[in-house]
Design an enzyme around this catalytic site. Structure first.
Site, PDB file in Angstrom:
ATOM      1  N   SER A 259       0.692  -8.034  -7.746  1.00 60.73           N
ATOM      2  CA  SER A 259       1.907  -7.678  -7.034  1.00 60.73           C
ATOM      3  C   SER A 259       2.411  -6.341  -7.512  1.00 60.73           C
ATOM      4  O   SER A 259       1.779  -5.658  -8.294  1.00 60.73           O
ATOM      5  CB  SER A 259       2.963  -8.743  -7.300  1.00 60.73           C
ATOM      6  OG  SER A 259       3.309  -8.674  -8.658  1.00 60.73           O
ATOM      7  N   LYS A 260       3.561  -5.997  -7.013  1.00 58.88           N
ATOM      8  CA  LYS A 260       4.144  -4.723  -7.409  1.00 58.88           C
ATOM      9  C   LYS A 260       4.845  -4.824  -8.761  1.00 58.88           C
ATOM     10  O   LYS A 260       5.451  -3.890  -9.228  1.00 58.88           O
ATOM     11  CB  LYS A 260       5.150  -4.278  -6.338  1.00 58.88           C
ATOM     12  CG  LYS A 260       4.493  -3.860  -5.033  1.00 58.88           C
ATOM     13  CD  LYS A 260       4.312  -2.355  -5.000  1.00 58.88           C
ATOM     14  CE  LYS A 260       3.072  -1.920  -4.247  1.00 58.88           C
ATOM     15  NZ  LYS A 260       3.220  -1.700  -2.852  1.00 58.88           N
ATOM     16  N   ARG A 261       4.788  -6.016  -9.366  1.00 56.73           N
ATOM     17  CA  ARG A 261       5.477  -6.166 -10.634  1.00 56.73           C
ATOM     18  C   ARG A 261       4.670  -5.542 -11.758  1.00 56.73           C
ATOM     19  O   ARG A 261       3.447  -5.597 -11.765  1.00 56.73           O
ATOM     20  CB  ARG A 261       5.718  -7.631 -10.924  1.00 56.73           C
ATOM     21  CG  ARG A 261       7.188  -7.955 -10.838  1.00 56.73           C
ATOM     22  CD  ARG A 261       7.517  -9.405 -10.956  1.00 56.73           C
ATOM     23  NE  ARG A 261       6.395 -10.295 -11.016  1.00 56.73           N
ATOM     24  CZ  ARG A 261       6.052 -10.984 -12.087  1.00 56.73           C
ATOM     25  NH1 ARG A 261       6.724 -10.837 -13.206  1.00 56.73           N
ATOM     26  NH2 ARG A 261       5.055 -11.825 -12.035  1.00 56.73           N
ATOM     27  N   LEU A 271       1.398  -0.919 -13.325  1.00 62.16           N
ATOM     28  CA  LEU A 271       1.520  -1.439 -11.964  1.00 62.16           C
ATOM     29  C   LEU A 271       0.146  -1.579 -11.333  1.00 62.16           C
ATOM     30  O   LEU A 271       0.039  -1.769 -10.135  1.00 62.16           O
ATOM     31  CB  LEU A 271       2.322  -0.453 -11.117  1.00 62.16           C
ATOM     32  CG  LEU A 271       3.829  -0.580 -11.094  1.00 62.16           C
ATOM     33  CD1 LEU A 271       4.436   0.605 -10.364  1.00 62.16           C
ATOM     34  CD2 LEU A 271       4.250  -1.872 -10.409  1.00 62.16           C
TER      35      LEU A 271
END
Ligand code: GLU
Length: 510
Positions: A259-261, A271
């Protein structure tokens, strides 16, 4: 080599420049490249930039530099041209328009004049009624008069695919076999937008055909649209390329989709963008080795392999369609391994830009003062990323009087007091003033001999000297550090340390 014994292999990496290249995209490009190199085929870079709203100009550089960094050179592409140029979709608008019109003529697509307001109301109503949202095919059934009226009034229109209302569409994925989808599950997707630009569905199918692409490797997220692609290709009467939907890449925990987390990797946040790994000092060879094994496996008994070996052994059939995790610890391990395999001079070349940036010293100066020639071989074993080198050797690049002894204990030998430690440092300084040649080995021997002579444990002798020259408790091996620093600077630093201890002693007793 050909595929199906017929066409020469041509694969394309077709990123949309909507953001920085991430590891998932890089892995797709890598598999494309491996397949092209293995089959003697062509690897093509095509830029899919028809979504102007999401276009991010910076991402072009990120794409190109990320691919080049990994060593994935393309045979045809925007910068180098080729028989199907241009390779940027926004420069190929005419062909998509013609092809969309062709489908309208063939009755496989139709013009839709619905306004955005009507579409929004329609969706709202569908939602309220708890029905599946999607275009209600209003314009599919317009009469000739209604169409002519819209055209005469200049009502903006899009072109939509006329999906068969009944029956099934079957497409094949190399890893998953035949997949059958009921046509009523599919939407009349837009092929050409009101601004005259194509959607991904049309542009990719047209280009894959015109560019004679034999194998399409792309992320699993495109699996759901593959039946629509099959319908488009069939409507033109073209041949479908071999589809290979690559497994989803999971975040390192193996739980969610990447994910973008941000993820913590060896004390650093990532990232999963390619430039982050580039900037942190992962070596392209280590990344190549690592990513090749994400979704495919070279050999369960052999973790480390060369590019040539990977090309030799790579096969599309062996790609595992199950979601693949990114085991970052393995990347660190591989990177350390590749760092240790470099010659010291290659490592120095790789480290220069990092050190120069992190230490604020020019590359020319780093090369000319010769310190690195002594320090690199001793830190080579200790770093897993190129950006870790600076903290091992930063002390060697500050002015001697800038070394701080914030923690005075650094200068105190074990079981010694401040006065005795100062004496030890003075003894060390006398030795260092005379020792010849000023090399790690000779200095080491002299220190050992002296420690025996004065009856002090080696650790109690060396500790204060390490503290004096580096201001640190942990630093590279002491005698190489001394050699790298040179006689004059070493003596200056020991002098400062002695003065510091004397001052401390004076303060304490006074
Ligand atoms: N432009 C699409 C993307 O960036 C490419 C998908 C494909 O390879 O067909 O995801």
């Amino acid at each position: 080599m050909s595929y199906n014994g017929m066409r020469p292999v041509r694969v394309r990496f077709a990123p949309s420049p909507t953001g920085h290249l991430h590891l998932g995209g890089l892995r797709t490009a890598l598999f494309d490249w491996l397949w092209a190199r293995k089959t003697g085929g062509k690897f093509i870079l095509r830029i899919e930039d028809t979504d102007r709203r999401r276009f991010d100009p910076e991402s072009m550089d990120s794409l190109v530099s990320g691919l080049r960094w990994l060593g994935l050179e393309w045979d045809e592409g925007p910068d180098i041209g080729g028989p199907c140029a241009p390779y940027v979709q926004s420069q190929r608008q005419q062909i998509y328009k013609e092809k969309a019109e062709e489908l309208v003529k063939r009755g496989a697509a139709y013009r839709c004049y619905c306004t955005p307001e009507r579409l929004a109301d329609m969706r709202e109503e569908q939602r309220r009624a708890g029905r599946r949202t999607g275009y209600d095919r209003h314009c599919r059934n317009l009469s000739d008069e209604e169409r002519s009226r819209c055209e005469a009034e200049g009502v903006p229109s899009v072109i939509r695919l006329a999906v068969p209302l009944e029956g099934v569409t079957v497409f094949s994925d190399l890893l998953r076999g035949d997949i059958e989808v009921e046509n009523r599950q599919l939407q009349d997707e837009v092929l050409l937008k009101a601004d005259g630009l194509p959607t991904y569905h049309l542009a990719a199918m047209v280009d894959d055909n015109v560019m004679e692409i034999t194998h399409v490797l792309r992320g699993e997220e495109w699996l759901a649209t593959a039946p629509v692609h099959r319908l488009i290709v069939d409507a033109f009467g073209w041949e479908m390329p071999v589809l290979v939907h690559l497994p989803v890449i999971l975040d390192p925990s193996g739980k969610g989709k990447m994910s973008k987390r941000k993820k913590m990797v060896a004390g650093k946040e990532f990232l999963a963008l390619v430039h982050e790994f580039q900037d942190s000092g992962y070596l392209p060879d280590a990344m190549f080795n690592f990513l090749t094994n994400v979704g495919w496996n070279f050999d369960p008994d052999q973790e480390v392999f060369s590019r040539e070996e990977a090309i030799e052994r790579f096969s599309l059939e062996e790609i595992n369609p199950a979601a693949a995790a990114l085991p970052y610890e393995k990347l660190d391990w591989l990177n350390g391994l590749y760092i240790r395999a470099l010659t010291p001079s290659a490592l120095k070349t790789a480290l220069l830009p990092f050190l120069s940036r992190q230490l604020g010293v020019s590359e020319t100066e780093l090369v000319s003062d010769g310190k690195l020639d002594v320090l690199i071989p001793v830190i080579q074993e200790r770093i897993k990323r190129l950006d870790e080198a600076a903290e091992w050797i930063d002390w060697a690049y500050v002015k001697s009087d800038a070394i701080s002894y914030d923690d005075p204990k650094l200068l105190i030998g074990r079981k010694l007091d401040a006065g005795q430690s100062a004496d030890i440092l003075r003894t060390g300084a006398r030795l260092l003033a005379e020792v010849e040649p000023f090399s790690a080995e000779v200095i080491h021997a002299a220190f050992r001999e002296k420690a025996d002579e004065i009856g002090v444990k080696a650790g109690s002798f060396f500790g204060p000297v390490r503290g004096a020259i580096s201001g640190k408790k942990v630093s590279p091996p002491l005698f190489e550090s001394i050699e790298a620093l040179g006689r004059i600077e070493t003596l200056q630093r020991i002098g400062h340390a002695v003065a510091f201890l004397e001052e401390q002693g004076a303060l304490e007793s006074g």
